[in-house]
Design an enzyme around this catalytic site. Structure first.
Site, short mmCIF file in Angstrom:
data_model
loop_
_atom_site.label_atom_id
_atom_site.label_comp_id
_atom_site.label_asym_id
_atom_site.label_seq_id
_atom_site.Cartn_x
_atom_site.Cartn_y
_atom_site.Cartn_z
N ASN A 60 0.83 -1.21 0.00
CA ASN A 60 0.00 0.00 0.00
C ASN A 60 0.86 1.26 0.00
OD1 ASN A 60 -2.30 -1.66 0.27
ND2 ASN A 60 -2.09 -1.69 2.50
N HIS B 238 6.63 -1.10 3.10
CA HIS B 238 6.60 -2.50 3.51
C HIS B 238 5.78 -3.30 2.50
CE1 HIS B 238 3.33 -0.34 5.53
NE2 HIS B 238 2.60 -1.43 5.35
#
Ligand code: 5GP
Ligand code: ZN
Length: 136
Positions: free
Chosen positions: A87, A100
């Site tokens: 995201n 991440h």
């Protein structure tokens, strides 16, 4: 290292985490609020807020590591599938602003709610997007 970034502190080992893999560039940890059994996060040790800020070489290494960890999930936890989710920005659901990659193992008939409502690609959108992306 960026002050007050929880993932910087976890990646540096300042905050303990369930670590599945570590090298000079990355730490891979279990997500504290897993969508499914084995949900893990790949964290670079250097702070970049999102994929657009990441150097290309490190981004490539991150996705190669995602491939390796996906294979490990399949062989060890015997999951039936793996979603790789990444995201960027609040509008896309990012809540921790340190790059991440999520690896979410999937099991037949699990209740993980990933997905979207399928739309319709209009001719106008198709023409506009192809022009803008290919001519940039
Ligand atoms: P995002 O919504 O930014 O893509 O994902 C952030 C993820 O980080 C969430 O799945 C959340 O559960 C996880 N997370 C947030 N804080 C911590 C933490 O302190 N430790 C661990 N292991 N995971 C965290
Ligand atoms: Zn950070």
């Amino acid at each position: 290292m960026t002050d007050n970034c929880i993932f910087c502190k976890i990646a540096a080992g300042e905050i303990p985490s369930a670590t599945l893999y570590e090298d000079q560039d990355f730490r891979v940890i279990l997500d504290v609020a897993p969508a499914s059994k084995g949900h893990m996060l790949i964290l670079p040790k250097q702070h970049y807020a999102n994929i657009c800020e990441m150097p290309e070489e490190l981004t490539g290494k991150a996705f190669i590591l995602a491939k390796k960890m996906a294979g490990k999930l399949e062989t060890t936890l015997k999951c039936d599938g793996v979603n790789i989710v990444q995201n960027n920005h609040e509008a896309a659901g990012q809540t921790v602003f340190h790059f991440h990659i999520h690896l979410i193992p999937r099991y037949a008939d699990d209740q993980v709610g990933l997905g979207w409502k399928m739309g319709k690609l209009t001719d106008a959108d198709r023409d506009e997007i192809v022009k803008k992306i290919t001519e940039e």
